[in-house]
Design an enzyme around this catalytic site. Structure first.
Site: not given
Length: 170
Positions: A39, A82
């Site tokens: 991701s 993230k």
């Protein structure tokens, strides 16, 4: 005989102090994590290892652009990594493949493709952050209800240094 007892005692004390220091450093200053998944590609790849700096967010809150490790709000035993896109009080929106913070399009040289899907304009609530993976179209992040706006108290730290594989230290 006394000399060897004293020497043994000194060694045991040294080892005990080293263990206590290691525990304190891991608990309050730094942690080592492994990236699990894609991701954050191309910035971070699957199985890379990072040093996470934990103490910084005891003094201040995360800033836009920081790469953070946080407990997944839906299942806190799992960690996510993230990029912080917006912080409390910012408006955030994704439209026509572009991310806007406070109505200004972000310059995002770290992503490789246009962001699919829209995210209607919202204000980031107090004591939360809005996060996205760099591999937007393969990332479970703040756009998804089970992640949403991440409470700052879920943030464990900021990615400080990539240490593995050795050829990619940075």
């Amino acid at each position: 005989m006394n000399k060897s007892k004293n020497e043994l005692r000194e060694w045991l004390e040294t080892i005990a102090i080293a263990v206590v220091l290691a525990i304190l450093i891991k608990a309050f200053l730094f942690d080592l994590i492994q990236v699990d998944g894609n991701s954050m590609m191309p910035t971070l790849a699957n199985h890379e290892r990072l040093i996470v700096y934990k103490a910084g967010y005891l003094i201040h809150k995360p800033k836009a652009g920081d790469i953070v490790v946080f407990r997944y709000p839906h299942e806190p035993k799992y960690n996510f990594i993230k990029r912080v896109i917006a912080v409390e009080g910012n408006t955030v929106e994704i439209t026509d493949g572009r991310v806007f913070v406070d109505n200004v399009p972000l310059d995002e040289p770290y992503i490789l493709e246009v962001t699919l899907g829209d995210f209607h304009k919202r204000i980031v609530p107090e004591n939360t952050i809005f996060v996205l993976g760099d591999n937007r179209n393969n990332s479970k992040d703040s756009r998804f209800e089970d992640v949403g706006f991440v409470p700052v108290y879920h943030v464990k730290g900021r990615a400080l240094l990539k240490i593995w594989p050795l050829s990619k230290i940075q």
